[in-house]
Design a protein around this motif. Structure first.
Motif, PDB file in Angstrom:
ATOM      1  N   LEU A 183      35.965   2.725  38.282  1.00  0.00           N
ATOM      2  CA  LEU A 183      36.281   3.036  39.568  1.00  0.00           C
ATOM      3  C   LEU A 183      34.699   3.790  40.193  1.00  0.00           C
ATOM      4  N   GLU A 184      34.848   3.552  41.573  1.00  0.00           N
ATOM      5  CA  GLU A 184      33.813   4.585  42.089  1.00  0.00           C
ATOM      6  C   GLU A 184      34.769   5.353  43.229  1.00  0.00           C
ATOM      7  N   THR A 185      34.324   6.653  43.111  1.00  0.00           N
ATOM      8  CA  THR A 185      35.163   7.606  43.976  1.00  0.00           C
ATOM      9  C   THR A 185      34.505   8.383  44.889  1.00  0.00           C
ATOM     10  N   THR A 186      35.365   9.246  45.662  1.00  0.00           N
ATOM     11  CA  THR A 186      34.801  10.080  46.535  1.00  0.00           C
ATOM     12  C   THR A 186      34.205  11.424  45.801  1.00  0.00           C
ATOM     13  N   GLY A 187      34.561  11.724  44.508  1.00  0.00           N
ATOM     14  CA  GLY A 187      34.399  12.954  43.637  1.00  0.00           C
ATOM     15  C   GLY A 187      35.142  12.898  42.523  1.00  0.00           C
ATOM     16  N   LEU A 188      35.280  14.091  41.870  1.00  0.00           N
ATOM     17  CA  LEU A 188      35.848  14.173  40.445  1.00  0.00           C
ATOM     18  C   LEU A 188      37.188  14.619  40.484  1.00  0.00           C
ATOM     19  N   ARG A 206      39.525  10.166  46.069  1.00  0.00           N
ATOM     20  CA  ARG A 206      39.859   8.822  46.426  1.00  0.00           C
ATOM     21  C   ARG A 206      39.012   7.573  45.995  1.00  0.00           C
ATOM     22  N   ILE A 207      39.652   6.501  45.631  1.00  0.00           N
ATOM     23  CA  ILE A 207      38.926   5.329  45.123  1.00  0.00           C
ATOM     24  C   ILE A 207      38.022   4.671  46.343  1.00  0.00           C
ATOM     25  N   VAL A 208      36.808   4.533  46.328  1.00  0.00           N
ATOM     26  CA  VAL A 208      36.004   3.774  47.182  1.00  0.00           C
ATOM     27  C   VAL A 208      35.815   2.322  46.709  1.00  0.00           C
ATOM     28  N   GLU A 209      35.736   2.290  45.411  1.00  0.00           N
ATOM     29  CA  GLU A 209      35.500   0.742  44.810  1.00  0.00           C
ATOM     30  C   GLU A 209      36.071   0.673  43.464  1.00  0.00           C
ATOM     31  N   LEU A 210      36.725  -0.679  43.328  1.00  0.00           N
ATOM     32  CA  LEU A 210      37.376  -0.866  41.902  1.00  0.00           C
ATOM     33  C   LEU A 210      36.884  -2.323  41.549  1.00  0.00           C
ATOM     34  N   ALA A 211      36.503  -2.419  40.280  1.00  0.00           N
ATOM     35  CA  ALA A 211      36.124  -3.572  39.742  1.00  0.00           C
ATOM     36  C   ALA A 211      36.912  -3.662  38.484  1.00  0.00           C
ATOM     37  N   VAL A 212      37.389  -5.065  38.306  1.00  0.00           N
ATOM     38  CA  VAL A 212      38.161  -5.331  37.090  1.00  0.00           C
ATOM     39  C   VAL A 212      37.651  -6.664  36.485  1.00  0.00           C
ATOM     40  N   LEU A 213      37.909  -6.700  35.239  1.00  0.00           N
ATOM     41  CA  LEU A 213      37.299  -7.825  34.463  1.00  0.00           C
ATOM     42  C   LEU A 213      38.565  -8.189  33.423  1.00  0.00           C
ATOM     43  N   ARG A 214      39.228  -9.289  33.605  1.00  0.00           N
ATOM     44  CA  ARG A 214      40.432  -9.766  32.896  1.00  0.00           C
ATOM     45  C   ARG A 214      40.065 -10.644  31.955  1.00  0.00           C
ATOM     46  N   VAL A 215      40.431 -10.557  30.472  1.00  0.00           N
ATOM     47  CA  VAL A 215      40.132 -11.343  29.500  1.00  0.00           C
ATOM     48  C   VAL A 215      41.312 -11.801  28.993  1.00  0.00           C
ATOM     49  N   SER A 216      41.812 -13.007  28.922  1.00  0.00           N
ATOM     50  CA  SER A 216      43.068 -13.491  28.292  1.00  0.00           C
ATOM     51  C   SER A 216      42.801 -13.660  26.815  1.00  0.00           C
ATOM     52  N   PHE A 263      43.692   1.917  50.218  1.00  0.00           N
ATOM     53  CA  PHE A 263      44.316   1.614  48.602  1.00  0.00           C
ATOM     54  C   PHE A 263      45.781   1.057  48.822  1.00  0.00           C
ATOM     55  N   ARG A 264      46.532   1.779  49.550  1.00  0.00           N
ATOM     56  CA  ARG A 264      47.829   1.663  49.733  1.00  0.00           C
ATOM     57  C   ARG A 264      48.235   0.097  50.210  1.00  0.00           C
ATOM     58  N   ARG A 265      47.230  -0.536  50.822  1.00  0.00           N
ATOM     59  CA  ARG A 265      47.487  -1.752  51.368  1.00  0.00           C
ATOM     60  C   ARG A 265      47.507  -2.680  50.494  1.00  0.00           C
ATOM     61  N   THR A 266      46.795  -2.749  49.373  1.00  0.00           N
ATOM     62  CA  THR A 266      46.732  -3.639  48.356  1.00  0.00           C
ATOM     63  C   THR A 266      47.298  -3.320  46.918  1.00  0.00           C
ATOM     64  N   ALA A 267      47.784  -2.096  47.086  1.00  0.00           N
ATOM     65  CA  ALA A 267      48.328  -1.362  45.705  1.00  0.00           C
ATOM     66  C   ALA A 267      49.165  -2.204  44.901  1.00  0.00           C
ATOM     67  N   ARG A 268      50.176  -2.733  45.611  1.00  0.00           N
ATOM     68  CA  ARG A 268      51.214  -3.781  44.955  1.00  0.00           C
ATOM     69  C   ARG A 268      50.832  -4.617  44.210  1.00  0.00           C
ATOM     70  N   SER A 269      49.894  -5.555  44.973  1.00  0.00           N
ATOM     71  CA  SER A 269      49.253  -6.745  44.266  1.00  0.00           C
ATOM     72  C   SER A 269      48.181  -6.459  43.261  1.00  0.00           C
ATOM     73  N   PRO A 317      43.862   8.386  35.280  1.00  0.00           N
ATOM     74  CA  PRO A 317      44.309   9.364  36.022  1.00  0.00           C
ATOM     75  C   PRO A 317      43.893   9.166  37.652  1.00  0.00           C
ATOM     76  N   ILE A 318      42.890   8.829  37.935  1.00  0.00           N
ATOM     77  CA  ILE A 318      42.775   8.752  39.366  1.00  0.00           C
ATOM     78  C   ILE A 318      43.474   7.731  39.938  1.00  0.00           C
ATOM     79  N   LEU A 319      43.363   6.160  39.026  1.00  0.00           N
ATOM     80  CA  LEU A 319      44.373   5.076  39.604  1.00  0.00           C
ATOM     81  C   LEU A 319      45.664   5.561  39.745  1.00  0.00           C
TER      82      LEU A 319
END
Length: 259
Positions: free
Chosen positions: A16-21, A27-37, A76-82, A103-105
């Motif tokens: 995550l990149e956030t507005t602070g600690l 709040r989150i400003v950027e989230l990156a995921v890498l999924r490995v099966s 964030f709330r708009r895509t939280a469910r997906s 914890p932030i997530l």
């Protein structure tokens, strides 16, 4: 990407990149995921969010994301469910996720009204592995910066002598470090802000003190004094309550009684 691990289900590395600690306020400003099966298939995704609060300049200086950059991004709330659905069948991995990113997530999911459970997931934190396998204690610092063992480890005088020598070596090694105490204080604050017991109990919002912990977390001290004074009276009787916390609680009760 085939990890040298036996995977029973997918694992998602995330950052995550956030507005602070602050877990409560930022709040989150950027989230990156890498999924490995388990089969080695890889899926990557990066999304930016409008945090709906100003991004402080000191945070933007670190990750380069300003208010203008995310002005047209969804909250964030708009895509939280997906996102929860993407993470749902997966274990989680990352650097410092146990103490910060996760914890932030979780806080963002709660604000969005989306259920996301950690229970039942396996959590791999590379920072924990790093710090356990490569101790970051004074003896390790002496070996790294001074090229010698810390012979007087765990004696107070020996520790402070080595600590002072380590600082001198750090200033010699890193030319970009500030050469004044105020600058070094600010440098250290960026990595690990000092948090007092008062800060753990309260933060200031709109000129009011708001609880950071306990059953009234997120509620102003003034409101708790009006609606639940028994809670403040319990705080006054607690044996381990810091004096500065007791003082503001005492003032809040006094204002209520005099109203």
């Amino acid at each position: 990407m085939k990890l040298p691990l036996d995977l029973d289900r997918p694992v998602i590395f995330f950052d995550l990149e956030t507005t602070g600690l602050s877990l409560a306020n930022d709040r989150i400003v950027e989230l990156a995921v890498l999924r490995v099966s388990p089969q080695g298939d890889v899926f990557e995704k990066v999304r930016r969010y409008n945090p709906e609060i100003p991004i402080p300049p000191e945070a933007a200086a670190i990750h380069g994301i300003t208010d203008d950059v995310v002005a047209d991004e969804p909250p964030f709330r708009r895509t939280a469910r997906s996102l929860a659905q993407l993470l749902d069948p997966c274990d989680l991995a990352g650097f410092n996720i146990r103490r910060f990113d996760l914890p932030i997530l979780l806080a963002e999911f709660r604000r969005a009204g989306v259920t996301f459970e950690v229970k039942g997931r396996l959590l791999i934190d590379m920072k924990m592995i790093f710090h356990r396998e490569e101790p970051r204690d004074l003896s390790a610092a002496a070996r790294f910066y001074l090229g010698r063992d810390h012979q007087d480890a765990h004696t107070a005088l020996g520790d402070i002598r080595t600590t002072a020598a380590v600082l001198t070596a750090q200033l010699d090694r890193y030319g970009h470090l500030p050469r004044d105490v105020a600058g070094l204080h600010a440098y250290c604050d960026e990595m690990g802000p000092f948090v007092t017991e008062f800060d753990r109990w309260f933060s200031e919002k709109g000129g009011e003190l708001v609880f950071n912990r306990g059953k009234h977390k997120g509620v102003s001290l003034a409101e708790v004094a009006r609606s639940a004074p028994d809670y403040l009276e319990w705080m006054m009787r607690a044996d381990d309550m810091p004096d500065e916390v007791l003082e503001v609680v005492r003032q809040a009760l006094s204002r209520r009684n005099n109203a």
